[in-house]
Design a protein around this motif. Structure first.
Motif, short mmCIF file in Angstrom:
data_model
loop_
_atom_site.label_atom_id
_atom_site.label_comp_id
_atom_site.label_asym_id
_atom_site.label_seq_id
_atom_site.Cartn_x
_atom_site.Cartn_y
_atom_site.Cartn_z
N ASP A 1 0.71 -1.30 0.13
CA ASP A 1 0.05 -0.04 -0.04
C ASP A 1 0.90 1.15 0.08
O ASP A 1 1.60 1.34 0.89
N THR B 1 -2.07 -5.22 1.49
CA THR B 1 -3.47 -5.08 0.91
C THR B 1 -3.65 -6.07 -0.17
O THR B 1 -3.45 -7.13 0.07
N SER C 1 -0.36 -0.87 -4.35
CA SER C 1 -1.82 -0.58 -4.29
C SER C 1 -2.15 0.88 -3.69
O SER C 1 -1.53 1.40 -3.08
N PHE C 2 -3.58 1.02 -4.07
CA PHE C 2 -4.03 2.47 -3.59
C PHE C 2 -5.47 2.21 -3.27
O PHE C 2 -6.22 1.75 -4.28
N ALA C 3 -6.07 2.78 -2.34
CA ALA C 3 -7.54 2.62 -2.02
C ALA C 3 -8.35 3.90 -1.90
O ALA C 3 -7.78 5.00 -1.63
N ILE D 1 -7.72 -0.93 4.80
CA ILE D 1 -8.77 -1.90 4.68
C ILE D 1 -9.58 -1.91 6.20
O ILE D 1 -10.38 -2.81 6.16
N GLY E 1 -6.50 7.71 5.37
CA GLY E 1 -5.59 7.93 4.28
C GLY E 1 -4.78 8.94 4.05
O GLY E 1 -4.59 9.47 5.23
N ALA F 1 -5.08 8.08 -7.89
CA ALA F 1 -4.62 6.86 -7.37
C ALA F 1 -3.42 6.28 -8.07
O ALA F 1 -2.17 5.65 -7.80
N LEU G 1 -14.33 -2.92 -2.20
CA LEU G 1 -14.17 -3.21 -0.64
C LEU G 1 -15.29 -3.41 0.33
O LEU G 1 -15.40 -3.60 1.35
N CYS H 1 -13.07 1.08 -3.56
CA CYS H 1 -12.17 0.19 -4.41
C CYS H 1 -10.75 0.41 -4.04
O CYS H 1 -10.34 1.35 -3.44
N SER H 2 -10.19 -0.52 -4.54
CA SER H 2 -8.60 -0.48 -4.24
C SER H 2 -7.90 -0.87 -5.66
O SER H 2 -8.75 -1.83 -6.50
N THR I 1 -4.69 -2.29 -7.51
CA THR I 1 -3.17 -3.14 -7.41
C THR I 1 -2.64 -3.28 -8.73
O THR I 1 -3.33 -3.71 -9.70
#
Length: 333
Positions: A135, A150, A186-188, A217, A222, A238, A262, A305-306, A308
């Motif tokens: 992340d 994540t 990753s980034f959410a 998560i 953030g 993102a 998510l 959402c994330s 990846t």
């Protein structure tokens, strides 16, 4: 709070009982707190064990099966399992070739898996660990020292699981897992907070016209809280964070991309996000070789959402395409 439950205290065991009823190929042991493949451990095969707090389904229980995990140890909602669970899982699936622990970078998970590895070593089981810390939103949080683990957990479990299934030794399987983690970012984004059964109310307040950018998560804060904007702009933010952190990724590279819900995001919205991700990468000469879109690492009922992105190296494509048969991922079987 409106949830399908009997009581908050029995939420996890009731959910695991349903998992066992739906998937007889899995053995749920309430006494040890483990979920294990029903078939006996494969001789001379490296066993994969993962686990963590529940509430992120299908991670990890939905990925137990041929080609991925051999066992998992689910903790209470958003709470790390204990070392005894991890040791029991390792004992249940050890076939003499060693055990690989796949651990997301959260303080409780890391400490307890370290203790379990020491206990396993005392019992004569060789253990190696892959720490997932993909992340890029924040370096440290309430739960972590360093980046959080994540979406890349799914990639590690799939590719390392495939390497174990084809007969690679423990050192090779662990190396594959570490390479996958190093190649992934990753980034959410969260549109709403999630509600745990025990709390009965959202974990944080988020006005209707705001979003949490870079959320964790478990609902950890953030990078910023911002106004809701068109999806194209949010995806761009993102992806800029992902590419800024992934110096090795550039034009001409192939990638594996996952757009992950998510928990409460419609699939149509996830495909919309994926379309924006695909456009963003295409404009920069980066190809998408393999794709996942759906709910894989959730946060109970959080809307969001994330994204990846994993830079492809050899032998990632072959391992990705190899057969997998689990409740949540299934192809080639």
């Amino acid at each position: 709070m409106k949830k399908f439950l009997n009581t908050a205290d029995t939420f996890l065991p009731d959910a695991l009982a349903g998992l066992a009823a739906a998937h007889p190929e899995l053995r749920v042991d309430v006494d040890t707190g483990t979920v294990v493949r029903t078939e006996a451990p494969e001789s001379a095969k490296v066993a994969l064990v993962s686990g963590g707090g529940s509430g992120h389904e299908p991670l990890h229980t939905g990925f137990v099966g041929a080609g991925m995990l051999d066992a998992t140890c689910p903790g209470q909602i958003f709470t790390a399992p204990v070392p005894d669970q991890m040791l029991a899982a390792a004992n249940a699936v050890n076939a003499g070739a060693g055990v690989l622990f796949v651990v997301k970078n959260y303080t409780g998970d890391v400490l307890n898996f370290e203790m379990a590895a020491d206990l396993a070593l005392e019992a004569g089981i060789e253990v190696q660990t892959v720490l997932v810390d993909d992340d890029v939103a924040v370096q440290d949080s309430t739960f972590t020292a360093g980046r959080r683990g994540t979406g890349a957990t799914v990639f590690v479990e799939k590719l390392a699981g495939a390497a174990a299934a084809r007969g690679d030794d423990l050192a090779t399987v662990a190396d594959i897992g570490r390479r996958v983690n190093a190649a992934s970012r990753s980034f959410a984004l969260a549109l709403t907070a999630c509600t745990t059964p025990a709390a009965g109310r959202p974990g944080f307040d988020l006005p209707d016209d705001e979003i949490e950018v870079g959320v964790g998560i478990h609902g950890e804060p953030g990078r910023t809280r911002e106004r809701l904007r068109p999806a194209r702009e949010l995806v761009s933010e993102a992806m800029e964070a992902i590419l800024a952190d992934h110096e090795a990724l550039g034009a001409g590279d192939d990638t594996i991309v996952m757009v992950n819900g998510l928990g409460a995001t419609p699939l149509s919205e996830l495909y919309l996000v994926y379309g924006e991700v695909a456009s963003y990468l295409s404009e920069r000469g980066i190809r998408i070789a393999r794709t996942l879109v759906g709910n894989f690492v959730t946060s109970l009922d959080m809307a969001g959402c994330s994204i990846t992105v994993c830079r492809v190296e050899e032998p990632f494509p072959q391992l990705w395409d190899s057969p997998v048969r689990t409740p949540a991922l299934r192809w080639g079987c």
